[in-house]
Design a protein around this motif. Structure first.
Motif, short mmCIF file in Angstrom:
data_model
loop_
_atom_site.label_atom_id
_atom_site.label_comp_id
_atom_site.label_asym_id
_atom_site.label_seq_id
_atom_site.Cartn_x
_atom_site.Cartn_y
_atom_site.Cartn_z
N ASP A 38 19.58 -6.42 -19.70
CA ASP A 38 19.12 -5.77 -21.15
C ASP A 38 19.02 -7.19 -21.87
OD1 ASP A 38 19.08 -4.03 -23.40
OD2 ASP A 38 20.61 -4.62 -23.64
N LEU A 39 19.68 -8.09 -21.38
CA LEU A 39 19.77 -9.43 -22.38
C LEU A 39 17.92 -10.19 -22.16
CD1 LEU A 39 23.25 -11.11 -21.81
CD2 LEU A 39 22.24 -10.51 -24.35
N ARG A 62 10.79 -9.19 -25.49
CA ARG A 62 10.58 -9.12 -26.39
C ARG A 62 10.55 -9.98 -27.39
NH1 ARG A 62 13.80 -3.27 -26.60
NH2 ARG A 62 12.74 -2.23 -25.22
N LEU A 63 11.84 -11.15 -27.76
CA LEU A 63 11.70 -11.85 -29.11
C LEU A 63 10.14 -12.98 -28.60
CD1 LEU A 63 15.25 -12.57 -29.37
CD2 LEU A 63 13.63 -11.50 -31.19
N GLU A 64 9.52 -13.23 -27.15
CA GLU A 64 9.18 -14.62 -26.37
C GLU A 64 7.96 -13.52 -26.89
OE1 GLU A 64 10.67 -14.78 -22.37
OE2 GLU A 64 11.40 -16.73 -23.08
N ALA A 65 7.24 -12.50 -27.11
CA ALA A 65 6.29 -11.91 -27.13
C ALA A 65 6.55 -11.75 -28.66
CB ALA A 65 6.69 -10.48 -26.71
N VAL A 88 2.60 -11.38 -29.40
CA VAL A 88 1.92 -10.69 -28.46
C VAL A 88 2.43 -9.02 -29.01
CG1 VAL A 88 1.88 -9.30 -26.14
CG2 VAL A 88 1.45 -11.88 -26.34
N ASP A 89 1.50 -8.23 -29.01
CA ASP A 89 1.83 -6.43 -29.29
C ASP A 89 2.49 -6.18 -28.24
OD1 ASP A 89 2.82 -4.64 -30.58
OD2 ASP A 89 0.56 -3.69 -30.93
#
Length: 75
Positions: A58-59, A65-68, A73-74
């Protein structure tokens, strides 16, 4: 006379900076030696429980997601 004072001052400052850098380098090398020695003597950790694995996954997903988002990036 003034030029000799400036040259001596510059040489002294350069020496001080080099001495501090060398001391920091040796400290870093000592730290790395300590880390390597600690890694060799430490027993292997047991496999994490399934709950820990799920939490780590999960982490990692949150981090991805945070890096994206940071890169624009979507998903």
């Amino acid at each position: 006379m003034i030029a000799a004072i400036w040259a001596t001052t510059a040489l002294t400052i350069t020496g001080m900076i080099l001495f501090a850098g060398l001391k920091a380098w040796r400290g870093w090398l000592d730290l790395r030696r300590y880390e390597i020695a600690a890694g060799r003597s430490a027993p292997e950790a047991p496999d994490p429980t399934p709950g820990v694995r799920i939490e780590m996954a999960d982490l990692k997903e949150r981090l991805r997601r945070l890096e994206a988002i940071a890169q624009g990036v979507d998903l």
